[in-house]
Each structure stands twice: as C-alpha cells, then as structure tokens.
Design a protein around this motif. Structure first.
Motif, PDB file in Angstrom:
ATOM      1  N   GLU A   1       5.719  11.245   4.618  1.00 30.95           N
ATOM      2  CA  GLU A   1       6.966  11.397   5.398  1.00 30.95           C
ATOM      3  C   GLU A   1       6.648  10.822   6.738  1.00 30.95           C
ATOM      4  O   GLU A   1       5.225  10.823   7.005  1.00 30.95           O
ATOM      5  N   PRO A   2       7.972  10.527   7.378  1.00 30.05           N
ATOM      6  CA  PRO A   2       7.637  10.126   9.365  1.00 30.05           C
ATOM      7  C   PRO A   2       6.690  11.624   9.485  1.00 30.05           C
ATOM      8  O   PRO A   2       6.856  12.572   9.796  1.00 30.05           O
ATOM      9  N   ILE A   3       5.685  11.232  10.835  1.00 31.07           N
ATOM     10  CA  ILE A   3       5.497  12.194  11.310  1.00 31.07           C
ATOM     11  C   ILE A   3       6.267  11.800  13.290  1.00 31.07           C
ATOM     12  O   ILE A   3       5.959  13.341  13.570  1.00 31.07           O
TER      13      ILE A   3
ATOM     14  N   ASP B   1       2.787   7.310   9.637  1.00 32.54           N
ATOM     15  CA  ASP B   1       1.202   7.522   9.515  1.00 32.54           C
ATOM     16  C   ASP B   1       1.118   6.549   8.198  1.00 32.54           C
ATOM     17  O   ASP B   1       0.873   6.562   7.101  1.00 32.54           O
TER      18      ASP B   1
ATOM     19  N   ILE C   1       0.929  -1.053  -0.019  1.00 30.65           N
ATOM     20  CA  ILE C   1       0.550  -0.236  -0.153  1.00 30.65           C
ATOM     21  C   ILE C   1       1.161   1.512   0.112  1.00 30.65           C
ATOM     22  O   ILE C   1       0.491   2.426  -0.442  1.00 30.65           O
TER      23      ILE C   1
ATOM     24  N   ARG D   1      -2.692   6.583   7.935  1.00 30.31           N
ATOM     25  CA  ARG D   1      -3.953   7.077   7.228  1.00 30.31           C
ATOM     26  C   ARG D   1      -4.063   7.848   6.564  1.00 30.31           C
ATOM     27  O   ARG D   1      -4.820   7.946   5.563  1.00 30.31           O
ATOM     28  N   SER D   2      -2.869   8.783   6.822  1.00 30.25           N
ATOM     29  CA  SER D   2      -3.109  10.120   5.797  1.00 30.25           C
ATOM     30  C   SER D   2      -1.742   9.540   4.257  1.00 30.25           C
ATOM     31  O   SER D   2      -1.195   8.035   4.373  1.00 30.25           O
ATOM     32  N   HIS D   3      -1.838  10.117   3.678  1.00 25.72           N
ATOM     33  CA  HIS D   3      -1.087   9.664   2.622  1.00 25.72           C
ATOM     34  C   HIS D   3       0.288  10.070   2.333  1.00 25.72           C
ATOM     35  O   HIS D   3       1.444   9.985   1.202  1.00 25.72           O
TER      36      HIS D   3
END
Lengths: 946, 303
Positions: B141-143, B134, B99, B136-138
């Motif tokens: 980049e690391p949160i 993340d 994914i 959940r978002s697209h």
C-alpha cells in the motif's frame, strides 16, 4: 529471457522465497484490496483467510450459496413476501428502521427520540427547534397577514449557541473576526500579492527585468504588511441587524439602488409624513387618492416606487425629459436634485386633487433641429479656462486680503480653497451644506474670512488654469483624437495627476492634521482623501484612470453624494468597469494601510494593464492584443502558492528526515479559524484527509484498502486524542465511567497493531483515556483495598454517540462556512478561462489522445473551493463512520479467526450498538460466532482475570 | 567534468544506435554512474543496455502494458518501472524478477523515481496523484498519497528532502518533507516534464506550449524560457547538461535542441530521429547523451 538465463550458473537448492510461500495469502490480500473492486459483483469470489474459495458444503450451496455467498437477497436481508403483481401492481415496499428492530428494541425506542439536550446544544439546533415550535403556536393564536407557517429563516433561536457563548467569554464581540487574524491576513496578503502579480505589466517588460528586485521587495512588503495592523482586519463577521420591514417593496428591492442621493431625502420625508399623519390621521385626501402617496396602494406599474419622488411622478405621462435628466444627473447630482424637487413642487401645486395631468397637453415642446455642423469643424474642444465655467462670479480677481489672525482659520480656508479649486464648486456646495451649523465654516457663507477665502480660491484657480493652459497648448496637436477620459476628467474638475502634488502640499502637508480635524465632519475618512495627492498615485501613468480612482476614493470615503461611474468611464464596458472597481478597491485598501510604497505603484501599474489587454476598450494602442495577452500570461505566471502539507511519518522515516509534525497535533489546515478549534472537531490535517477521501473515492466498491486505513486511523487517533482531551477537561469527569470503562480496547490495539482499527471505536476509547489517567491511582488503590477485580467492561456508547453527533453537527456548520467563503473573483476567473490548455499528453503514437480532460480550466479559486469541499467530504466520511466502520468490522472479522477471543469483547460492545442492522451485514461470519458469543464473553472475562 | 558550453563540447555525433524495442521507446535513462542505460517502451519491456558498447544486456518482461518510465537505484541493484498497467514494479536487476508490484494508482502511471536511499518509490499517475511506496516493508500500500493535483501528473523528481512533481494542470508542486509544506508554482501551461538542475537550485519544466521554462526554486521566479522546438502533445523529456551550461530536449519532429542556459539561444539543433524524441538522458559526468524515440531506436550521442 531464456538467453539471459544462460549467463547464470546456479549452485545448490534455491531458497524458496517468502513471497512464494505466502503467495496464496498475498493473493487473497491483494485481491481484497485491488482486484475485487474492479470486478463486477457476480464475478467476485468469496475466499477465506487462507485465500481459498469458500465452500459451504456440498448440500448447502457448494461454492456459491445464497445470494452471491451472502444470506441476503437482492432486496436486502428479508426476502420479499410474495405479492401478486396482477392485483396490486405498484405497491412499493417501504423499509424503515422499525423493520429491523426487535420488539424490545422498539419498546426501548418508543417515545424517545434522540436529541441534544439543552446543555450540550452546541449549535443551537434545539433552541432553534423550540423557537420554531413557539412561533408555530403563536401563529395559531393570532393569524398574521401572511398565511401559512412562518418560514424557518425568520424564526431565530432566542439563545446564543454554546459556541457563541464561549467565544463571548473569550473576549470575542459580535462583528469581530473570529478567525486567526495572523494566518488569515497572511493569506489575504498573499492573495493580494498574487493579484499584483497577475497584473504584471506588458509594456514595461524591459523595466520589469531590471526591476524584478523591486517586485520581490514589494511582495515581501505586502506579506509583512498585515502583521502591523492585525487588529483591524478588514474581514470581520458581519453583524446582521434585523431591520423591520416597513415598506411594501418586494424583499430585497431597493428603489434607491441607483439613486442613493434620494435615500436621505426619502427618510426625512417619511419622517415628515409621519408627523403629518399624526396630526390628521384620517386625511380624506390620502385615502381617496392613495396612489399619490403610494404607500397605501401599491398597484401595478409604479407600485414598487412607493414614494412619489421626482422621478416617480407620472411615469407614464409624457412631457418629462427623462433621459435628459438622467444625463445631467450624472454630471451634477445635487443641483439637479434640487432643481427637480423645485420643479416637482411647483407642478404638484398646480394639480388639484382628483385631477391628473393631461397626458397630451396643449403645450408642446418646441423642437429645434440640431445645428448643421460646418464641414471644417474639428471635433475637438479646447478648454481654455474650464473652471471659469463653474465660477462665473470669480472672473474678476478679488482684492488681496490679509489672512485672518486666527491661524487655524487661515489654514482651514486655504485648505478648503485648494480642494475646491481642484474639485470644483460642487465641493464648496457640499461642505457648505454640511457645515452650516459649524461656525468655523462660516466663511463659506460669506461670514468671517469670506473675502480671504474667495481670494485664495481665485489664486488657486489661476494657478491651475495656467498650468492647464500650458498643458493644453502642448497637446493641441495630439488632441485631435476624440475627447478622452482625461479631458473629460478635466471638465469635471477632477485632478489630473502627476502635476498636482505641488500646489496642495503647501496646504495639506504643513497642516495636514489640523485640516483633517476640521474637515472631519465633511469626510468620514479625511486622511485618505488628503493623502491621495501627495502620497499615492497608483495609476500615475494614466491620468484618466487616476482621475477615476480619485473619484472612487472620494465616493468611498466621502459618504456624501455619489456621482458614481460618472467620471468619464462611460465608454468602458460593464465588465471593464467592474474589474477596474475591484482594482481600485485593492489600491484603496493598500493606501489605507499606508504601505503604498513605490514598489506597489509599480506593480499596480501592471495591474492596470490587465483590463486593457482583456477588453481593449480603453487604450488607444489595442493593436497588438495577441502579443499583449501572451506577454500577460508570461507576467502572470509563474505564480507561487504555499500550502500546508503533512508527510506521513513513515515517509519521513524513509527519507531519513525528522517528521516535522512529530508529536504535534495536526496544524490547522488552510483557512482554519479560531472557531474550528473551539468546536472540538477532530480536524485532521489535509494529507490525512486526502488519503481518506482518496480511499473513499477510489474504491468503487468502497472496500477500504486495509493498509492505508491503518495509517489514517492511526493518525486520526493521535488527533482524536488531542481534541478529545481538550473536550474532556471541560466537562466533569465521570468517575464511575472512568473506573469501569473497557480496558479491553487497549489490549486489542496492542496485540494487533496491524489490524484494521475502527476509528470510531478508537474515538470512544480515547475519550476515556484521560478519565482513566485521572482515576488510575484511585482505581488501583480501590482495587487493592477491596480485594476485588475490576469489572471488565462497560460500554461507553453514550460517550460515543455524543462525540459522533457533535461531529456531524460540525460538518453541517462547516459546510455553511465554506459556502460563505466562496468568493468569486472575476479577475482571476476571466483570465483562467482564457487559457486554453490542451490537457492531453500522448504517449507514443496515439496513446491517449482521446483522454482529454478539461479539468485544467479550473480557476485557482475553484481549486481553493475544491479543497474546502474536500475537507468537508472528508469530514462527512469521518463522521459517517457508521458505514465504513461496519465494513471495517467485517474485514476485521475475516482476518481474525485466531484472535477472536481478543476481539470478542470488542464485538460485544459494538454489537449492542449496531444491533441487527449489522448482523446481517456481517453475514454468515458473524452468524457463526453469534451463537457462541455468550461463551466468548465468559472467555474474555476469564482472560481478563489472568 | 567537461568544460564550458562550446558547441564542440556538446554530444552531437551519433556513437551507436540501440535497436531492439519493437515500437516506440518511451524512456531511456542512464544509470547512476552512466555506464549502463535502461529503456522502456510500448513493447512492454524494459531493456538494460551498455550504450557505450552498444549491446543489449538484459530484458525485463512483466508489464502487461506499455512501460512509461523506469528508474534505477544508486547502487544499481533495483529497478522501478511503471506504465499503462497502473502498477509500479519493483525489480531486482540481477535476477530480473519482480520483487513487488505496487497497485493503487487508478490509471496509468506516468513517472517513477527512487529516493536517495532507494527506500521509497515515488510514482506519478494519470489519476492526478503522486504516491510514495515503501520498498523496505512488505506492504504494497502507498505510504503517502498526494492528490492535490488537478490533472494528470506527468513527471516527478526527488531531492533529499523534497518531492517535486509537474502536472498537466500547469503546476509544479514541491512537497518539502522537512517542513511539511507544499509549494505550488503555477506556470499556466500544462507541464510535461520537469528536471532539476544539477546544483538543485533551478527546475526546468517542459510545457505543452512548446516552451521549456526555467524556474528558480527558492523564489518561484521564471528565469528563462527556451523555445524553438515542438512539444504539443507528447510527453517528452528535457534536462540540463551535466555542467548546467545547456538545456536540452527533443522535439516532436525528431530534432534535438541545445539551448544556452543563460541567454536561451539555440546553441545547436540536429535531426536525431525519424520521429518524436520521447526521452533524453545525459551522462552524469561525461559529454554523452542518449535519446529515445517513437521510431523504436535509442541513439547514443557523443562529442
């Protein structure tokens, strides 16, 4: 995979996934962030927003135009003009900012270099500059001895910096700690506790297990401890007294470094000398034989020793038993000193001016061979009545004397007698000397109550001797070993420890206070000295060490004569001694704070074990060194530290946890002082910094990953907001600016939340936020009344430069701070160097055997420093946002073709600032939009009106 | 729950051997309910097995280099994996598609874990950082990037509110999201692997001095040390049995050890593999264990 596919049956048309639709776009983004930076420049492709390879047109370069798709050349924006290398070979082309400026810009710049005005001279740089110039001018008017301009360090600004002024207004005084005493003391305490933990005992393993509760309680205690005495934080800023240099020694040279006893003497002599010189200013003797006073002619050899002290005389002459005196001096400094001066004065009188002592005199020292040691001699000496050696006079017992009526005096006498009994005659001499004028102490000189005193003294000594005899008798068998520090301590009249509390308690506990009062002339810190016997014996298990510890305490608090390192530690190595000293310091500190409970002594007992394990020179049981080290490691670890850590808001959200820092300004990072909050530094929290540094660090081509930049800049904005607001409150609100500041910033930010935002831009925007708020109502009403539109834009570049300038300054000062903060802890260092870790971890067969990093040898101290450094690094990043921000702009530009109208106003304000410099950096993307900028400006205005 | 810690209760009998990986198997993990297991190895594949029946269900191929760790969400719908290609892969279990690929680590990624809600993947890398991604978002980049470590981060564990990671710099660092604190426990020895006890109060750390260490999480106190095995250069797993009665871990000589949790005595040890036991995983409820080895096999152990 193919076999797996057979398990599934598919119906209908598969919905194309979103990822695939935008895959090209994604690829572009990913490449921009990830791939590009790994590629060498000549392999990188320039793509447009859609991810296609940029095409310049068939006749203008095709896919690769110019220099890697830029208009520049390898040397920069302007192509180098041709110069024949044959004629002038090594002419280096110098580029300066002037090469890139227009004529009008040059004119603008002329005669006006940027500098901080006096008003905002936060760090006193301007003042320093002025002072330096002043000094230079003076230099020219009257030349000094030292040729050349005065060194910068010597010239200090006359005015305090604004920070100091502010601090002073807030109640700070020179010499006080500025930092947040609470957090810092906590931190210290933790360090202390860690130190204690480091030293977990090895031979008390069993006891340790059971007593682990103790240790815990101990830790708790220590942690709580500094809360009580916040006010007397031991770390305070040093007050630098600028002593005029009056001698001719080299800078920093201290002739009395190892002989502090003579310092006082010298000072008094100097005084006398001065008087003498005043009386007969032109003494021929002095002039002719200047070497004698040494002050006039610092020649070779003895020049550094300016005073002809006892030791200094005739350094090259023979006949002076130098070594002997050295040894003796260690034993009894005063006596020796007195003797020496006597000797010296006698000698001096014998020598006529103009003559010097013959180097080989007729008088020869008669030497005797040492006596032959009998074969059956056992090299162990018993000290049956050791103190009697010092006290020849008190052999016969003085008659019983009724105590004097004066109760105070009685107590005083008893106390002094007790102390003298245990500390030796030295103490008596000392106190006599010191209290010569004090009538209360006349009993020392044979006055009032002398008889009672001598009786008491005798009694005390009897008591002690009895006890010692007992001890020694019990120990005879054992004492075949070499003279230990313990026995030496006894010779020296030090108190051996565990048994000593009883006899003193009669004198010291009942009347502790009064005694303290009376003795306060003698001791600078009487209570701590008196406390030692009954309260704290941190090294109870090792009397020799305790002896040294007490000696240390005495040295530390007495302020009197120093018999440093004399106390039998001569068989210790330098390192061991230093370590012990450190330990002592810690213990003394703890005692001083009065929290020296039994737990502490417990843990300190462990502390003591450490030197023995690392440098086994002091214990007799040095056999199982390896085992001990292992044991030690076990005791040392695990050690726990706590730090501030700021989770990103989105992480909290994803974990379904409330952000602990939500809405809060970033908490101070480690070791933050009040100073930091005063200089309005956008002091962001660590995680943010870490992210930024990481971003800056990891990107080898320094292409900032847009996402992370996004987060950080957002966070940074929050912080800026806070700090800048504080700043704004202080200065008068520039109403005009507030009214006519650019509103377009807001618009851009709102409309494109996902776009990369320029932190500096934000900075400027935020700085006007408050102004706008205050003036908001006024603006509205004014607009309505006049029926006018608000002019859209006025670049507030002045504001920006000031902010960034202050940032830079702060960085500088910060760096200085950190440098001073670097504390070397030999204790920890040695230990950490011992651990020989193999940092390699393999994955499967030989996965990464070679990738061994020896980073693990860093000590905790290093780590702390590193963190500081990191913080600095971040700040540098932050303040130097010129470079990054310009890149941001470029990114912005690439990703924003549609929103150009929105961005245009922004560009415009920035363009003014960055001028040509940036134009070429931005390359053709800008050049495209450049000629249309006027039109865009109009567009922006129109949009504004709508 | 299986009962106390008698030797009979321990999974010592080999129930089946899962063969299929070419080359070393670097990790083997039960899924949340223990019905399946995942393995990954140097052959760049992730494999999904039914260990109880001994069959291979699916193979996931996308990694470009060896796969070092794999983790499955609670609902078994997603996988995350990481490895030598410096990326964290986020998989769909059913379709076997990737994914998302999270790029950002500067070098090999050693360990990966989902959080409880499968919304965040936390990875630990050789680049001294722990990164949270993340799901959940697209965004790819690391949160969050945690890079306070001084050396390679070998292992990461998550609780509901904490990120715990062990590093070769000898520290186990606990990042508490609730209070925003970082707690660093320095063990003085490079930490190879960390495992939480099932009650969450203790943490077991495998150190490269061939010692497992059990720490109390609240105080940072060293509770026990477990010795006897060899662990000097390989990343090897350790864990507590599901009833917290025993500590288990592999050895570089292919032996699996069981220690008594309290008195640290070796309860049992047996030769399990021909080579280094890289990974062990314990069934969440039953007395069943899988072990993976450099010899390329995964073995299922039952009582």
């Amino acid at each position: 995979m193919d076999s797996d596919e057979e398990d599934f049956v598919f119906y209908g048309t598969p919905i194309e996934r979103e990822e695939e639709v935008t895959s090209r776009k994604k690829k572009a983004v990913a490449e921009a962030s990830g791939l590009l930076r790994t590629l060498p420049p000549w392999k990188q492709e320039v793509t447009d927003e859609e991810g296609r390879r940029r095409f310049h047109g068939a006749f203008t370069g095709g896919y690769s135009a110019g220099y890697y798709n830029t208009v520049g050349s390898k040397e920069g924006w302007i192509p180098q003009t041709f110069t024949s290398s044959q004629k002038n070979r090594a002419e280096i082309k110098q580029q300066s900012i002037l090469n890139f400026l227009d004529d009008d810009e040059k004119g603008e710049m002329e005669g006006r270099s940027l500098g901080t005005s006096m008003k905002f001279d936060t760090f006193g740089f301007t003042a320093a500059e002025i002072a330096r110039k002043q000094a230079e001018k003076e230099q020219q008017q009257r030349p000094s001895i030292i040729p050349g301009p005065a060194p910068d360090e010597l010239v200090l600004p006359a005015t305090d910096s604004i920070g100091v002024k502010l601090l002073l207004k807030m109640g700070w005084r020179h010499g006080h700690a500025i930092k947040d005493s609470r957090t810092n003391s906590l931190y210290d305490a933790r360090r202390e506790a860690r130190k204690a933990f480091l030293a977990l005992s090895s031979d008390h393993k069993a006891a340790q297990r059971t007593g682990s509760e103790d240790v815990k309680g101990d830790l708790g205690n220590i942690v709580e401890l500094p809360m009580d005495n916040d006010h007397q934080s031991p770390h305070s800023t040093p007050v630098y007294v600028l002593n005029p240099k009056q001698d001719l020694h080299g800078l920093g040279y201290d002739p009395f470094k190892h002989a502090p006893e003579f310092r006082e003497k010298k000072r008094s002599r100097l005084h006398e000398d001065k008087e003498l010189v005043n009386r007969k200013p032109l003494s021929i003797k002095d002039n002719l034989f200047a070497f004698r006073s040494g002050r006039v002619a610092p020649g070779f050899g003895i020049g550094a020793l300016e005073e002809l002290d006892a030791e200094d005389e005739d350094v090259y002459a023979s006949g002076y038993a130098f070594e002997e005196t050295y040894v003796q001096e260690i034993e009894e400094p005063t006596k020796q000193g007195v003797d020496k001066t006597k000797k010296r004065s006698g000698k001096e009188q014998g020598v006529l001016p103009g003559f010097k002592l013959a180097s080989n005199s007729d008088y020869q020292l008669e030497r005797f061979d040492p006596p032959v040691i009998p074969k059956d001699f056992v090299p162990c000496h018993k000290f049956p009545a050791l103190l009697d050696m010092n006290t020849k006079f008190s052999d016969g017992s003085p008659p019983e004397i009724p105590p004097p009526e004066d109760n105070n005096l009685k107590i005083l006498i008893e106390g002094v007698a007790a102390i003298v009994a245990c500390c030796g005659k030295l103490f008596e001499d000392l106190s006599r000397e010191k209290n010569q004028s004090n009538p209360l102490f006349s009993f020392l000189n044979g006055g009032d109550g002398h008889d009672y005193y001598s009786r008491k003294l005798w009694e005390e000594r009897q008591k002690r001797n009895d006890r010692k005899k007992l001890e020694l008798d019990g120990k005879v068998v054992l004492s075949i070993q070499k003279m230990t520090a313990e026995s030496r301590g006894k010779i020296l009249g030090e108190r051996p420890l565990e048994r000593s509390s009883k006899d003193l308690s009669s004198a010291s506990t009942s009347s502790n206070v009064k005694l303290q009062f009376h003795l306060s002339d003698t001791f600078t810190k009487p209570e701590s000295f008196n406390e030692v016997p009954d309260a704290a014996k941190p090294f109870r298990d090792d009397p020799a060490k305790q002896g040294r510890f007490e000696q240390f305490l005495k040295d530390k608090y007495d302020g009197g004569l120093r018999s440093k390192d004399s106390s039998g530690a001569s068989n210790m190595s330098e390192a061991a001694r230093a370590r012990e000293r450190l330990e002592f310091e810690a213990a003394a500190e703890a005692i001083r704070k009065g929290n020296w409970g039994k737990e502490t002594s417990h843990s300190n007992q462990q502390m003591w074990d450490m030197p023995t394990t690392t440098s086994l020179q002091f214990t007799s049981a040095g056999l199982e060194k390896v085992a001990q080290v292992e044991e030690l490691m076990k005791k040392m670890y695990p050690k726990r530290e706590e730090f501030q850590w700021r989770p990103s808001p989105i992480l909290c959200k994803r974990f379904d946890i409330l952000d602990p820092y939500m809405g809060k300004p970033p908490p101070p990072p480690r070791l933050r002082s009040k100073m930091d909050s005063l200089i309005f530094l956008p002091d962001s929290t660590k995680p943010v910094k870490v992210e930024e540094t990481a971003a800056a660090f990891t990107d080898s081509l320094s292409v900032p990953p847009p996402g992370s930049e996004d987060i950080t800049s957002k966070e940074a904005t929050g912080e800026f907001q806070n700090d800048v607001e504080v700043e704004n409150v202080e200065r008068p609100v520039d109403l005009y600016k507030a009214i006519f500041s650019d509103d377009s910033d807001d618009e851009v930010e709102n409309s494109s939340p996902n776009q990369v935002e320029d932190p500096e831009k934000k900075n400027g925007a935020v700085s006007t936020t408050l102004n706008r708020l205050i003036a908001g109502d006024f603006l509205e009403s004014l607009g309505k009344e006049l029926g006018l539109d608000v002019p859209p834009d006025l670049p507030n570049s002045e504001n920006k430069t000031r902010v960034s300038a202050s940032q830079k300054d702060t960085v500088n000062s910060k760096r200085g701070n950190v440098d001073t903060l670097e504390v070397e802890n030999p204790l920890i260092e040695t230990l950490s160097s011992e651990k020989n870790r193999s940092g390699k971890v393999e994955h499967g067969k030989g996965a990464q055997v070679d990738r061994h990093r020896n980073r693990s040898s860093r000590s905790p101290v290093d780590e702390r420093n590193r963190k500081h450094f990191r913080r600095d690094g971040h700040r540098i990043c932050n303040s130097d946002s010129e470079t990054t921000s310009s890149e941001d702009y470029r990114d912005l530009h690439h990703s924003r073709s549609k929103g150009r109208e929105k961005g245009s106003s922004r560009e415009k304000s920035s363009r003014r600032k960055h001028s040509k410099h940036r134009k070429h950096e931005r390359g053709d993307s800008l050049s495209r939009s450049h000629h249309g900028s006027d039109k865009e400006r109009g567009d922006a205005k129109r949009e504004k009106r709508r | 729950m299986s009962g106390g810690g008698g030797i009979g209760e321990l999974p010592r009998k080999e129930a089946s051997v899962l063969k299929g990986h070419e080359g070393a198997v670097l990790a083997a993990r039960f899924n949340a309910d223990g019905n399946y297991c995942l393995s990954c190895g140097k052959d760049r594949t992730i494999r999904l097995w039914n260990p109880h029946r001994g069959i291979l269900i699916k193979t996931y191929k996308a990694h470009g280099r060896e796969v070092r760790d794999v983790h499955c969400t609670q609902d078994n719908s997603k996988l995350s994996s990481c490895g030598g290609d410096r990326q964290v892969f986020y998989w769909d279990v059913a379709t076997g598609r990737v994914i998302r690929k999270f790029r950002g680590h500067d070098s090999e990624v050693n360990a990966v874990k989902f959080n409880e809600y499968a919304s965040v993947v936390v990875s630990a890398g050789y680049d001294r950082s722990v990164r949270a991604w993340d799901c959940r978002s697209h965004s790819t980049e690391p949160i969050q990037i945690i890079d306070t470590f001084l050396d390679s981060v070998m292992s990461v564990s998550l609780t509901k509110s904490e990120i715990i990671a062990g590093s070769v710099d000898g520290t186990i660092r606990t990042f508490d999201i609730r209070i925003g604190r970082e707690i660093s426990d320095d063990l003085g020895q490079p930490v190879n692997c960390i495992a939480l006890s099932n009650d969450g109060n203790c943490i077991l750390a495998s150190c490269l001095d061939s010692t497992l260490r059990l720490l109390d999480r609240s105080t940072g106190e060293l509770l026990q040390e477990y010795k006897g095995h060899t662990c000097k250069s390989y990343k090897m797993d350790c864990l507590l049995t599901n009833n917290d009665a025993c500590v288990t871990g592999g050895s570089e000589d292919g032996i699996i050890f069981f220690w008594d949790l309290v008195d640290a005595s070796v309860v049992s040890s047996f030769r399990a593999h021909a080579s280094v036991v890289t990974s062990v995983s314990y069934h969440p409820t039953d007395s069943c264990m899988i072990s993976a080895s450099v010899d390329g096999t995964i073995r299922v152990w039952k009582t």
